[in-house]
Design a protein around this motif. Structure first.
Motif, PDB file in Angstrom:
ATOM      1  N   GLY A 177       7.836  -4.414 -22.064  1.00  0.00           N
ATOM      2  CA  GLY A 177       7.865  -3.791 -20.746  1.00  0.00           C
ATOM      3  C   GLY A 177       6.465  -3.389 -20.286  1.00  0.00           C
ATOM      4  O   GLY A 177       6.092  -3.612 -19.132  1.00  0.00           O
ATOM      5  N   PHE A 178       5.728  -2.833 -21.202  1.00  0.00           N
ATOM      6  CA  PHE A 178       4.333  -2.448 -20.937  1.00  0.00           C
ATOM      7  C   PHE A 178       3.558  -3.652 -20.422  1.00  0.00           C
ATOM      8  O   PHE A 178       2.871  -3.576 -19.398  1.00  0.00           O
ATOM      9  CB  PHE A 178       3.742  -1.929 -22.255  1.00  0.00           C
ATOM     10  N   ARG A 179       3.705  -4.780 -21.102  1.00  0.00           N
ATOM     11  CA  ARG A 179       2.996  -5.998 -20.690  1.00  0.00           C
ATOM     12  C   ARG A 179       3.440  -6.447 -19.312  1.00  0.00           C
ATOM     13  O   ARG A 179       2.616  -6.797 -18.463  1.00  0.00           O
ATOM     14  CB  ARG A 179       3.272  -7.126 -21.680  1.00  0.00           C
ATOM     15  N   LYS A 180       4.724  -6.446 -19.102  1.00  0.00           N
ATOM     16  CA  LYS A 180       5.250  -6.929 -17.824  1.00  0.00           C
ATOM     17  C   LYS A 180       4.720  -6.110 -16.656  1.00  0.00           C
ATOM     18  O   LYS A 180       4.286  -6.660 -15.640  1.00  0.00           O
ATOM     19  CB  LYS A 180       6.786  -6.833 -17.812  1.00  0.00           C
ATOM     20  N   VAL A 181       4.776  -4.805 -16.794  1.00  0.00           N
ATOM     21  CA  VAL A 181       4.344  -3.955 -15.679  1.00  0.00           C
ATOM     22  C   VAL A 181       2.843  -4.095 -15.439  1.00  0.00           C
ATOM     23  O   VAL A 181       2.404  -4.278 -14.300  1.00  0.00           O
ATOM     24  CB  VAL A 181       4.711  -2.477 -15.933  1.00  0.00           C
ATOM     25  N   LEU A 182       2.056  -4.046 -16.518  1.00  0.00           N
ATOM     26  CA  LEU A 182       0.605  -4.153 -16.323  1.00  0.00           C
ATOM     27  C   LEU A 182       0.238  -5.509 -15.724  1.00  0.00           C
ATOM     28  O   LEU A 182      -0.630  -5.601 -14.855  1.00  0.00           O
ATOM     29  CB  LEU A 182      -0.134  -3.931 -17.638  1.00  0.00           C
ATOM     30  N   LEU A 183       0.901  -6.555 -16.157  1.00  0.00           N
ATOM     31  CA  LEU A 183       0.630  -7.872 -15.575  1.00  0.00           C
ATOM     32  C   LEU A 183       0.921  -7.872 -14.083  1.00  0.00           C
ATOM     33  O   LEU A 183       0.223  -8.518 -13.304  1.00  0.00           O
ATOM     34  CB  LEU A 183       1.484  -8.939 -16.264  1.00  0.00           C
ATOM     35  N   GLY A 184       1.952  -7.128 -13.711  1.00  0.00           N
ATOM     36  CA  GLY A 184       2.303  -7.054 -12.295  1.00  0.00           C
ATOM     37  C   GLY A 184       1.253  -6.331 -11.470  1.00  0.00           C
ATOM     38  O   GLY A 184       1.142  -6.534 -10.262  1.00  0.00           O
TER      39      GLY A 184
END
Lengths: 165, 165
Positions: free
Chosen positions: B140-147
DNA sequence: CAGATAGGGCAGTAATGTTGACATATTCTC
DNA sequence: GAGAATATGTCAACATTACTGCCCTATCTG
């Protein structure tokens, strides 16, 4: 290629995973702050001014000491920035009633307006990223970032969520 | 008090949620970079030096243009920092073979050593946060930061994960 | 060869940060 | 009430990091 990393052992962290995290933080923070920077230059302000406006708006009546503790900069550095904001009418200082040495900080209407405009862009960026990632991802994002924050501020951030200003 | 926010409608983002995200990013980034800052002062370096050392270590043979594109600073700003690192023997510049105008950047052994020491602390901080949060949270951390990252760099970050340097 | 590109350099300026010393007003403690 | 402690502000001097604008050389490409 099967991705055994996340499927089997969540604690097996490769060098590559950690580097990716470092880069994610760098790029995300760079782009996140870049949003507001454009607007700030129109006012002749920098990021330091933004941070002051943000936190004073967040917690009206905050003292100078509290602000110093959050920003972790010196009194001198804050002084210049705060002085400008007061002089130009974005922030007011009111003498504390309980402790008259304190200067309680508040945003003026002008300050609150700028705060809204600055934060608006950042909010939109976050909101878009949140929506794209989904609710579960958002929880994960929070958990990991909280783990990076030092324990003292972590506690404060958690307290705020429980409605305690 | 039931938390309808995440349970029912993941897309209902309250002002409070977005502010928390802003603060999480601020505090996490502040503490994350603070880890390396302590070590940097021993060498008389600042964050700018760290960023150069990091990215050159990450992609040896990188050109000056590529580095400028990543850091999003001006040639002049980079020049001073890079000059110091070259003079003090942390980075070498080799003339490109295909294009002799290019100065391909590499870390010296000394540079690689400093890079390891600097990044080591940050890796430990991330690793601890990852372990505490769990594999799902990490995704989730990765997904949000990528966004949050701009689309161009987002693509680069995703490419790197597929093994393409 | 002409124009574009990669890199470097100089001058001047601004924002942000630092340390250290000191001053003032106020509150707390004995 | 005297004296210590605290909250804030201020002065001077300085470092780092960033910016803009202009100019230069070497090299590549059509």
């Amino acid at each position: 290629m099967a991705d055994a990393r996340t499927a089997v052992n969540p604690l097996f962290l490769r060098e590559e995973d950690l580097r990716q995290a470092i880069e994610l933080l760098f790029f995300a923070y760079r782009d996140f702050t870049g949003e507001a920077d454009q607007l700030l230059v129109e006012f002749g302000f920098g990021r330091a001014h933004h941070r002051v406006i943000y936190f004073v708006g967040r917690q009206p009546g905050m003292t100078v000491s509290e602000l110093l503790g959050i920003l972790k900069i010196t009194k001198q550095s804050l002084s210049r920035v705060l002085g400008t904001l007061v002089t130009e009418g974005f922030v007011t200082q009111r003498r504390g009633e309980r402790d008259r040495r304190q200067r309680l900080l508040h945003l003026t209407a002008k300050g609150a307006d700028l705060e809204r405009r600055l934060t608006e862009r950042q909010r939109q960026l976050i909101a878009a990223a949140y929506r794209a990632a989904g609710a579960e991802a958002v929880d994960g994002f929070r958990k990991v970032l909280l783990g990076i924050v030092n324990p003292a501020d972590r506690a404060t951030l958690l307290d705020q969520r429980r409605g305690r200003p």
